[in-house]
Design a protein around this motif. Structure first.
Motif, short mmCIF file in Angstrom:
data_model
loop_
_atom_site.label_atom_id
_atom_site.label_comp_id
_atom_site.label_asym_id
_atom_site.label_seq_id
_atom_site.Cartn_x
_atom_site.Cartn_y
_atom_site.Cartn_z
N GLY A 1 0.82 -1.20 0.00
CA GLY A 1 0.00 0.00 0.00
C GLY A 1 0.85 1.25 0.00
O GLY A 1 2.09 1.19 -0.04
N PRO A 2 0.21 2.39 0.03
CA PRO A 2 0.94 3.67 0.03
C PRO A 2 1.87 3.77 1.23
O PRO A 2 1.53 3.32 2.32
CB PRO A 2 -0.18 4.71 0.12
N LYS A 3 3.02 4.39 1.00
CA LYS A 3 4.03 4.46 2.07
C LYS A 3 4.41 5.91 2.36
O LYS A 3 4.55 6.73 1.44
CB LYS A 3 5.30 3.71 1.67
N VAL A 4 4.57 6.21 3.63
CA VAL A 4 5.14 7.47 4.06
C VAL A 4 6.53 7.15 4.61
O VAL A 4 6.67 6.27 5.47
CB VAL A 4 4.27 8.13 5.15
N LEU A 5 7.53 7.83 4.09
CA LEU A 5 8.90 7.56 4.53
C LEU A 5 9.38 8.67 5.44
O LEU A 5 9.14 9.86 5.16
CB LEU A 5 9.83 7.45 3.31
N GLN A 6 10.06 8.30 6.51
CA GLN A 6 10.58 9.28 7.44
C GLN A 6 12.09 9.12 7.57
O GLN A 6 12.61 8.01 7.71
CB GLN A 6 9.93 9.15 8.82
N ILE A 7 12.76 10.27 7.53
CA ILE A 7 14.22 10.29 7.62
C ILE A 7 14.62 11.39 8.59
O ILE A 7 14.12 12.52 8.46
CB ILE A 7 14.86 10.60 6.25
N PRO A 8 15.50 11.11 9.59
CA PRO A 8 16.12 9.81 9.88
C PRO A 8 15.18 8.94 10.72
O PRO A 8 14.18 9.43 11.23
CB PRO A 8 17.35 10.22 10.69
N SER A 9 15.54 7.69 10.89
CA SER A 9 14.75 6.84 11.77
C SER A 9 15.12 7.09 13.23
O SER A 9 14.30 6.88 14.12
CB SER A 9 14.96 5.37 11.41
N HIS A 10 16.34 7.53 13.45
CA HIS A 10 16.77 7.81 14.81
C HIS A 10 17.83 8.91 14.78
O HIS A 10 18.73 8.87 13.93
CB HIS A 10 17.37 6.54 15.45
N GLN A 11 17.69 9.88 15.66
CA GLN A 11 18.67 10.96 15.74
C GLN A 11 18.95 11.28 17.20
O GLN A 11 18.01 11.42 18.00
CB GLN A 11 18.18 12.21 15.02
N ILE A 12 20.23 11.40 17.52
CA ILE A 12 20.64 11.78 18.87
C ILE A 12 21.35 13.12 18.78
O ILE A 12 22.29 13.27 18.00
CB ILE A 12 21.60 10.73 19.48
N ILE A 13 20.87 14.09 19.57
CA ILE A 13 21.50 15.41 19.53
C ILE A 13 21.61 15.98 20.93
O ILE A 13 20.96 15.49 21.86
CB ILE A 13 20.70 16.40 18.65
N ASP A 14 22.44 16.98 21.06
CA ASP A 14 22.59 17.66 22.35
C ASP A 14 21.54 18.75 22.49
O ASP A 14 21.17 19.41 21.50
CB ASP A 14 23.98 18.28 22.47
#
Lengths: 109, 116
Positions: free
Chosen positions: B1-14
Protein backbone atom coordinates in the motif's frame (compact mmCIF):
# COMPACT_ATOMS: atom_id res chain seq x y z
CA UNK A 1 -6.76 15.31 29.90
CA UNK A 2 -7.09 12.59 27.32
CA UNK A 3 -9.87 12.97 24.77
CA UNK A 4 -9.94 9.24 24.04
CA UNK A 5 -9.22 6.30 26.24
CA UNK A 6 -9.29 2.54 25.74
CA UNK A 7 -10.68 0.66 28.73
CA UNK A 8 -7.86 -1.86 29.06
CA UNK A 9 -4.12 -1.38 28.92
CA UNK A 10 -3.46 -4.95 27.85
CA UNK A 11 -5.35 -8.03 26.73
CA UNK A 12 -4.30 -11.56 25.88
CA UNK A 13 -6.19 -14.23 23.92
CA UNK A 14 -5.42 -17.48 22.16
CA UNK A 15 -5.44 -17.80 18.41
CA UNK A 16 -8.92 -18.41 17.03
CA UNK A 17 -10.70 -16.67 19.89
CA UNK A 18 -12.67 -13.44 19.53
CA UNK A 19 -11.78 -10.26 21.37
CA UNK A 20 -13.31 -6.82 21.90
CA UNK A 21 -11.49 -3.59 22.68
CA UNK A 22 -13.54 -0.73 24.09
CA UNK A 23 -12.94 2.98 23.99
CA UNK A 24 -14.56 6.09 25.41
CA UNK A 25 -14.07 9.65 24.23
CA UNK A 26 -14.79 13.11 25.54
CA UNK A 27 -15.05 15.35 22.51
CA UNK A 28 -17.76 15.92 19.94
CA UNK A 29 -16.85 13.95 16.86
CA UNK A 30 -17.49 13.78 13.17
CA UNK A 31 -16.04 10.28 12.93
CA UNK A 32 -14.02 7.73 14.84
CA UNK A 33 -11.23 5.59 13.47
CA UNK A 34 -9.52 2.51 14.80
CA UNK A 35 -5.81 2.05 14.18
CA UNK A 36 -3.38 -0.75 14.84
CA UNK A 37 0.30 -0.25 15.55
CA UNK A 38 2.73 -3.13 15.41
CA UNK A 39 6.09 -2.91 17.11
CA UNK A 40 8.47 -0.61 15.24
CA UNK A 41 5.84 0.55 12.79
CA UNK A 42 3.55 3.51 12.37
CA UNK A 43 -0.20 3.16 13.00
CA UNK A 44 -2.30 1.66 10.24
CA UNK A 45 -6.00 2.36 9.84
CA UNK A 46 -8.43 -0.50 10.36
CA UNK A 47 -11.88 1.06 10.23
CA UNK A 48 -13.47 4.52 9.94
CA UNK A 49 -16.99 4.89 11.33
CA UNK A 50 -18.84 8.17 10.86
CA UNK A 51 -20.83 9.82 13.63
CA UNK A 52 -24.13 8.95 11.94
CA UNK A 53 -23.22 5.26 11.68
CA UNK A 54 -23.69 2.67 14.40
CA UNK A 55 -21.69 -0.23 13.02
CA UNK A 56 -19.02 -0.88 10.39
CA UNK A 57 -17.42 -4.11 9.29
CA UNK A 58 -14.17 -4.90 7.56
CA UNK A 59 -13.46 -8.61 7.17
CA UNK A 60 -12.87 -10.04 10.65
CA UNK A 61 -13.26 -6.61 12.22
CA UNK A 62 -16.44 -4.98 13.48
CA UNK A 63 -16.62 -1.51 14.98
CA UNK A 64 -19.56 -0.01 16.81
CA UNK A 65 -20.21 3.57 17.78
CA UNK A 66 -22.58 4.93 20.42
CA UNK A 67 -22.53 8.71 20.33
CA UNK A 68 -24.97 9.01 23.24
CA UNK A 69 -22.56 7.26 25.62
CA UNK A 70 -19.50 8.49 23.69
CA UNK A 71 -18.11 5.01 23.33
CA UNK A 72 -16.90 2.67 20.62
CA UNK A 73 -15.81 -0.93 20.38
CA UNK A 74 -13.67 -2.93 18.01
CA UNK A 75 -14.24 -6.68 17.80
CA UNK A 76 -11.90 -9.11 16.11
CA UNK A 77 -13.10 -12.60 15.33
CA UNK A 78 -10.90 -15.64 14.68
CA UNK A 79 -7.81 -13.88 15.95
CA UNK A 80 -4.39 -14.72 14.51
CA UNK A 81 -0.91 -14.31 15.94
CA UNK A 82 -0.29 -11.48 13.48
CA UNK A 83 -3.12 -9.49 15.13
CA UNK A 84 -0.72 -8.91 18.03
CA UNK A 85 -0.38 -5.12 18.22
CA UNK A 86 -1.51 -2.02 20.07
CA UNK A 87 -5.02 -0.95 19.10
CA UNK A 88 -6.01 2.71 19.27
CA UNK A 89 -9.32 4.41 18.91
CA UNK A 90 -9.00 7.83 17.34
CA UNK A 91 -12.02 10.13 17.42
CA UNK A 92 -11.84 13.01 15.00
CA UNK A 93 -13.34 16.43 14.82
CA UNK A 94 -12.91 17.45 11.17
CA UNK A 95 -9.17 17.71 10.59
CA UNK A 96 -7.62 16.30 13.73
CA UNK A 97 -7.37 12.73 15.01
CA UNK A 98 -7.04 12.30 18.78
CA UNK A 99 -5.47 9.02 19.85
CA UNK A 100 -6.11 7.08 23.02
CA UNK A 101 -3.32 5.37 24.96
CA UNK A 102 -4.06 2.09 23.24
CA UNK A 103 -4.79 -1.48 24.24
CA UNK A 104 -1.92 -3.91 23.78
CA UNK A 105 -3.39 -7.12 22.38
CA UNK A 106 -1.35 -10.30 22.46
CA UNK A 107 -2.59 -13.30 20.49
CA UNK A 108 -0.90 -16.47 21.62
CA UNK A 109 -0.63 -19.68 19.57
CA UNK B 1 0.00 0.00 0.00
CA UNK B 2 0.94 3.67 0.03
CA UNK B 3 4.03 4.46 2.07
CA UNK B 4 5.14 7.47 4.06
CA UNK B 5 8.90 7.56 4.53
CA UNK B 6 10.58 9.28 7.44
CA UNK B 7 14.22 10.29 7.62
CA UNK B 8 16.12 9.81 9.88
CA UNK B 9 14.75 6.84 11.77
CA UNK B 10 16.77 7.81 14.81
CA UNK B 11 18.67 10.96 15.74
CA UNK B 12 20.64 11.78 18.87
CA UNK B 13 21.50 15.41 19.53
CA UNK B 14 22.59 17.66 22.35
CA UNK B 15 20.11 19.95 24.01
CA UNK B 16 20.01 23.35 22.36
CA UNK B 17 20.92 22.08 18.91
CA UNK B 18 18.61 22.26 15.94
CA UNK B 19 17.05 19.18 14.37
CA UNK B 20 15.08 18.68 11.19
CA UNK B 21 12.88 15.64 10.74
CA UNK B 22 11.98 14.81 7.16
CA UNK B 23 8.87 13.19 5.81
CA UNK B 24 8.25 11.97 2.28
CA UNK B 25 4.45 11.73 2.08
CA UNK B 26 2.33 9.56 -0.16
CA UNK B 27 2.44 10.83 -3.71
CA UNK B 28 -0.44 13.21 -4.54
CA UNK B 29 -1.44 13.63 -0.90
CA UNK B 30 -2.05 17.22 0.03
CA UNK B 31 -2.61 17.14 3.79
CA UNK B 32 0.20 16.51 6.22
CA UNK B 33 0.43 15.92 9.94
CA UNK B 34 2.96 15.51 12.72
CA UNK B 35 2.28 13.55 15.90
CA UNK B 36 4.51 13.09 18.94
CA UNK B 37 4.67 9.91 21.00
CA UNK B 38 6.67 9.65 24.21
CA UNK B 39 7.58 6.05 25.05
CA UNK B 40 4.64 4.23 26.60
CA UNK B 41 2.25 7.12 26.13
CA UNK B 42 -0.41 8.04 23.62
CA UNK B 43 0.32 9.65 20.30
CA UNK B 44 -0.43 13.37 20.49
CA UNK B 45 -1.33 15.72 17.68
CA UNK B 46 1.15 18.49 16.96
CA UNK B 47 0.16 20.16 13.70
CA UNK B 48 -1.54 19.75 10.35
CA UNK B 49 -0.56 21.48 7.13
CA UNK B 50 -2.16 22.16 3.77
CA UNK B 51 -1.39 24.36 0.82
CA UNK B 52 1.73 25.73 2.39
CA UNK B 53 0.06 26.71 5.63
CA UNK B 54 -0.47 25.40 9.13
CA UNK B 55 -4.19 24.72 9.55
CA UNK B 56 -4.26 23.73 13.18
CA UNK B 57 -1.72 23.21 15.91
CA UNK B 58 -1.84 21.97 19.49
CA UNK B 59 -0.32 23.38 22.65
CA UNK B 60 2.56 20.95 22.18
CA UNK B 61 3.58 22.79 19.01
CA UNK B 62 5.85 25.22 20.80
CA UNK B 63 7.38 28.37 19.30
CA UNK B 64 10.59 26.41 18.77
CA UNK B 65 8.76 24.17 16.29
CA UNK B 66 8.19 24.95 12.64
CA UNK B 67 6.96 23.03 9.61
CA UNK B 68 7.28 23.56 5.90
CA UNK B 69 7.16 21.77 2.60
CA UNK B 70 9.30 23.77 0.19
CA UNK B 71 8.52 23.18 -3.49
CA UNK B 72 6.69 19.93 -2.93
CA UNK B 73 9.70 18.18 -1.49
CA UNK B 74 9.95 16.76 2.01
CA UNK B 75 7.48 17.89 4.66
CA UNK B 76 9.75 18.88 7.52
CA UNK B 77 9.49 19.44 11.24
CA UNK B 78 12.23 21.66 12.60
CA UNK B 79 12.93 22.13 16.29
CA UNK B 80 15.24 24.98 17.22
CA UNK B 81 16.49 24.91 19.90
CA UNK B 82 15.76 21.43 21.21
CA UNK B 83 14.94 20.68 24.85
CA UNK B 84 15.13 17.47 26.86
CA UNK B 85 11.34 17.09 26.78
CA UNK B 86 11.44 16.96 23.00
CA UNK B 87 12.78 13.40 23.23
CA UNK B 88 10.09 11.25 21.62
CA UNK B 89 9.12 9.43 18.46
CA UNK B 90 7.70 11.80 15.88
CA UNK B 91 5.25 10.38 13.39
CA UNK B 92 4.43 11.99 10.09
CA UNK B 93 1.16 11.26 8.31
CA UNK B 94 -0.45 12.29 5.07
CA UNK B 95 -3.92 12.06 3.62
CA UNK B 96 -5.60 12.83 0.35
CA UNK B 97 -8.61 14.44 1.98
CA UNK B 98 -8.60 17.31 4.40
CA UNK B 99 -10.86 15.84 6.99
CA UNK B 100 -9.84 13.11 9.34
CA UNK B 101 -13.55 12.41 9.36
CA UNK B 102 -13.59 11.21 5.80
CA UNK B 103 -10.21 9.84 5.01
CA UNK B 104 -7.42 7.63 6.08
CA UNK B 105 -4.19 8.98 7.47
CA UNK B 106 -1.12 7.07 6.30
CA UNK B 107 1.63 7.10 8.89
CA UNK B 108 5.37 6.69 8.57
CA UNK B 109 7.37 4.46 10.88
CA UNK B 110 8.46 7.36 13.01
CA UNK B 111 11.65 9.29 13.74
CA UNK B 112 13.02 8.66 17.20
CA UNK B 113 14.60 11.80 18.60
CA UNK B 114 16.85 11.60 21.65
CA UNK B 115 17.92 14.90 23.18
CA UNK B 116 20.81 14.63 25.62
Amino acid sequence: SQLAEENLWALSVHEGESVTVNCSYKTSITALQWYRQKSGEGPAQLILIRSNEREKRNGRLRATLDTSSQSSSLSITATRCEDTAVYFCAPSNYNVLYFGSGTKLTVEP
Amino acid sequence: GPKVLQIPSHQIIDMGQMVTLNCDPVSNHLYFYWYKQILGQQMEFLVNFYNGKVMEKSKLFKDQFSVERPDGSYFTLKIQPTALEDSAVYFCASSSTGGASTGQLYFGEGSKLTVL
